[in-house]
Motif scaffolding. Structure first.
Motif, PDB file in Angstrom:
ATOM      1  N   ILE A  87      29.734   6.381 -35.970  1.00  0.00           N
ATOM      2  CA  ILE A  87      29.148   5.534 -34.734  1.00  0.00           C
ATOM      3  C   ILE A  87      29.559   4.120 -35.010  1.00  0.00           C
ATOM      4  O   ILE A  87      29.993   3.406 -33.838  1.00  0.00           O
ATOM      5  N   THR A  90      33.541   3.628 -34.261  1.00  0.00           N
ATOM      6  CA  THR A  90      33.839   3.776 -32.771  1.00  0.00           C
ATOM      7  C   THR A  90      33.483   2.401 -32.046  1.00  0.00           C
ATOM      8  O   THR A  90      34.322   1.832 -31.100  1.00  0.00           O
ATOM      9  N   ASN A  91      32.191   1.999 -32.403  1.00  0.00           N
ATOM     10  CA  ASN A  91      31.862   0.700 -31.596  1.00  0.00           C
ATOM     11  C   ASN A  91      32.844  -0.482 -32.161  1.00  0.00           C
ATOM     12  O   ASN A  91      33.049  -1.305 -31.345  1.00  0.00           O
ATOM     13  N   SER A 138      32.676   0.906 -23.792  1.00  0.00           N
ATOM     14  CA  SER A 138      32.080   2.211 -23.964  1.00  0.00           C
ATOM     15  C   SER A 138      32.887   3.525 -23.776  1.00  0.00           C
ATOM     16  O   SER A 138      32.570   4.661 -24.382  1.00  0.00           O
ATOM     17  N   SER A 141      33.363   3.669 -27.666  1.00  0.00           N
ATOM     18  CA  SER A 141      32.073   3.743 -28.317  1.00  0.00           C
ATOM     19  C   SER A 141      31.166   4.862 -27.993  1.00  0.00           C
ATOM     20  O   SER A 141      30.546   5.460 -28.896  1.00  0.00           O
ATOM     21  N   GLU A 142      31.180   5.167 -26.704  1.00  0.00           N
ATOM     22  CA  GLU A 142      30.259   6.366 -26.249  1.00  0.00           C
ATOM     23  C   GLU A 142      30.830   7.522 -25.501  1.00  0.00           C
ATOM     24  O   GLU A 142      30.339   8.549 -25.459  1.00  0.00           O
ATOM     25  N   MET A 146      33.378  10.473 -28.781  1.00  0.00           N
ATOM     26  CA  MET A 146      31.973  11.307 -28.802  1.00  0.00           C
ATOM     27  C   MET A 146      32.418  12.655 -28.127  1.00  0.00           C
ATOM     28  O   MET A 146      31.818  13.747 -28.641  1.00  0.00           O
ATOM     29  N   GLN A 302      25.915  16.847 -23.117  1.00  0.00           N
ATOM     30  CA  GLN A 302      26.213  15.464 -23.696  1.00  0.00           C
ATOM     31  C   GLN A 302      27.671  15.204 -23.188  1.00  0.00           C
ATOM     32  O   GLN A 302      27.866  13.876 -22.720  1.00  0.00           O
ATOM     33  N   LYS A 306      28.471  11.661 -21.391  1.00  0.00           N
ATOM     34  CA  LYS A 306      29.449  10.749 -21.877  1.00  0.00           C
ATOM     35  C   LYS A 306      30.571  10.639 -20.946  1.00  0.00           C
ATOM     36  O   LYS A 306      31.242   9.559 -20.891  1.00  0.00           O
ATOM     37  N   THR A 309      29.841   7.783 -18.681  1.00  0.00           N
ATOM     38  CA  THR A 309      30.437   6.592 -19.540  1.00  0.00           C
ATOM     39  C   THR A 309      31.939   6.352 -19.481  1.00  0.00           C
ATOM     40  O   THR A 309      32.232   5.313 -19.346  1.00  0.00           O
TER      41      THR A 309
END
Length: 588
Positions: A87, A90-91, A138, A141-142, A146, A302, A306, A309
């Motif tokens: 996490i 990735t961010n 994003s 990050s997301e 992910m 998810q 995602k 996003t």
């Protein structure tokens, strides 16, 4: 910019976006490695629980049970460590990419022609540089990693389920096509919906920014009610766009939850009957498969979330790349790089129009010798201000040539020629910063002592020192804390400290008080002395002192000469202008 379509994913655009990760390949590969490790650890927990039930709980082996508990704690601890690293990095990667992208975007925007900004809404450009670029983060990050992590988990889990019990696996897999189809439809619908959302956000930003900037006009003409009603419509469209995304989510997620629940129920039903009938399925396998089914369907839900996003990020990336691909630059192919110029200016049969087939400047020719002050007069729309824009190469001329010291503007490096020209505009722009920084524009080569000395020379030091904090007084956005006359004095000082070879001056004082006008006149005399100056003249005093007066009308030079020479012309443009505009001023 490419048109939005219902295609769920644009791989060409995505590949281009991935190019921004090249400087961070090490982090990129580590994140991918962490995703692989997490997918393996995810399978271990249900499997260890299965073994604990079948090998320890059913036979009531306490020592063996504790070993499994310790193993599960170790696996959980490793999951936490790798998930934290996953996490965080990735961010970190996402923020690093958008930092680089935003810098590239802003650097590019600063090199655009003025024509680009004439046709582009400020609010929309702000949305691209701030909101859209932030949305792109994003993806990393997301979104992207992910989704990859979830897909790896699903593949590993599916393979392990088949290894454990292919019959139970088939029962779980039989409902997969339904949720996969629903996910695909959902993705396509959300891409179109998010494009609409981004459009409405840009419209909202543009409208609000323009109305706040022009609030004085709104209130002067009592347009508050009308503008509020327009805002309501734009806000309603913004809400409608978001409600559409909520609608799709409201349909998809209950379907996904129900499908997962059906799969779990089928596992319990078939597995339970098998256990009761003395088959190969054990209580531990059923328990593990309940978790496997949940772990298999949860990533699907998810991934869809995602993917929303990711879609928003891709739509934003498409918009940002649309600006990055814009070809709207003044060609900077010149090689001449002068530290200073003599200041000789010559326009040779220059033609120019802001729009095609609509010329504003129609074949003008004139010459300003070094150290001369040339005043340009004429009615509104005659083309006076356009000369300022052309001399700085804010726009490209259609034909003819503009020469500085006998060399074409096109042969100079842009930065070189602009560093030799200082411009004082009628509409002075100040940043929300101190007076000192607005004067130096954060140029480290101009000290505060130099600024103070220059202010004393042109007679504005006393005015600045009278303000709270003096040179460090913050003038707020667009210099709102100062009067129009004070703002113009600051712009005079800004031009003076840059020590230009050429000065271009729009010295309008229609909304300036008498005291400020006197200071401006003193500053004008000081900064134009022994310096080539092009002045769009509004005061008789400036015009009379000019070495040459150019009279313009409808984009052409109709008269040229000194004040006395032009007054002798019967029915001349200048003489008529003088009688209408300046005679009363001279009498006073």
């Amino acid at each position: 910019m490419s048109e939005t379509s219902g295609n769920a994913f644009d791989f060409k655009l995505f590949k281009r976006l991935l190019a921004f990760t090249k400087p961070y390949r090490g982090i990129f590969y580590f994140v991918a490695f962490a995703a692989i490790i997490m997918s393996g650890l995810a399978v271990l927990r249900p499997y260890l629980l299965q073994l604990a039930i079948d090998n320890s709980m059913v036979p009531k082996d306490g020592d063996g049970f504790m070993k499994y508990i310790i193993l599960m704690v170790v696996v959980l601890f490793l999951e936490v460590i790798f998930q934290f690293a996953f996490i965080f990095y990735t961010n970190w990667l996402g923020q690093s990419v958008i930092r680089d992208m935003r810098q590239q975007l802003f650097r590019l925007m600063m090199s655009f022609k003025m024509k680009y900004f004439d046709k582009s809404a400020v609010g929309r450009l702000t949305t691209r540089a701030v909101n859209d670029v932030e949305t792109i983060s994003s993806i990393f990050s997301e979104g992207l990693f992910m989704i990859i992590s979830d897909l790896l988990k699903m593949l590993v889990i599916a393979g392990f389920m088949l290894y454990q019990s292919w019959k139970l696996s088939l029962i779980v897999f039989i409902v997969l096509p339904f949720i996969l189809y629903a996910t695909r439809v959902f993705q396509k619908a959300m891409k179109v919906a998010f494009e609409d959302v981004r459009n409405q956000v840009a419209n909202l930003n543009t409208f609000v920014q323009e109305r706040i900037t022009g609030m004085k006009i709104v209130q002067i003409f009592t347009r508050e009610k009308t503008e509020y009603e327009r805002f309501q419509e734009i806000n309603k469209d913004h809400r409608k766009a978001w409600i559409k995304t909520v609608w799709y989510n409201s349909i998809f997620f209950p379907i996904a939850e129900t499908t997962g629940a059906v799969a779990t129920g089928l596992v319990v039903w078939y597995g339970g009957l098998n256990v009761i009938g003395g088959g190969l399925v054990t209580l531990g396998i059923i328990t593990a498969f309940i978790q496997y089914a949940e772990m298999l369907f949860r990533p699907l839900r998810q991934i869809a979330d995602k993917f929303n996003t990711l879609q928003m990020g891709m739509v934003a990336a498409n918009r940002v790349f649309g600006i990055l691909d814009t070809k709207s630059h003044i060609p900077d192919t010149g090689t001449v790089d002068y530290a200073s110029t003599k200041g000789e200016i010559e326009f040779k049969n220059v033609h120019f129009g802001y729009n095609e087939n609509e010329e504003v400047i129609r074949g003008i020719s004139f010459k300003a010798n070094p150290g001369e002050t040339v005043a340009i007069v004429g009615a509104t729309g005659a083309g006076k201000s356009t000369i300022i824009n052309l001399l700085n190469r804010f726009y490209e001329i259609n034909s003819g040539d503009i020469l500085i010291d006998g060399i074409s503007l096109k042969d100079y490096k842009l930065a070189s020629i602009r560093s030799q020209i200082a411009v004082v505009l009628q509409d002075v722009f100040l940043f929300a910063d101190s007076i000192l920084n607005n004067i130096t524009l954060n140029n480290p080569n101009i000290s505060e002592e130099e600024v103070i000395a220059a202010a004393k020379e042109i007679g504005v030091h006393k005015f600045i020192k009278s303000l709270p904090e003096g040179y460090h007084y913050n003038v707020k956005e667009r210099g709102s804390m100062l009067s129009s006359g004070q703002r113009q004095l600051i712009s005079f000082l800004r031009a003076y400290v840059s020590k230009p070879s050429i000065l271009v001056l729009d010295e309008a004082t229609s909304s300036v008080d008498t005291y400020s006008e006197e200071l401006i006149q003193l500053a004008t005399d000081k900064i134009t002395k022994d310096r080539t100056s092009i002045v769009i003249a509004h005061r008789l005093a400036t015009i009379k002192k000019a070495d040459k007066i150019i009279v313009m009308d409808a984009g052409k030079i109709v008269e040229e000469g000194t004040h006395k020479e032009l007054l002798k012309l019967e029915n001349g443009f200048y003489r008529n202008l003088y009688e209408v505009q300046f005679m009363e001023e001279e009498a006073i």
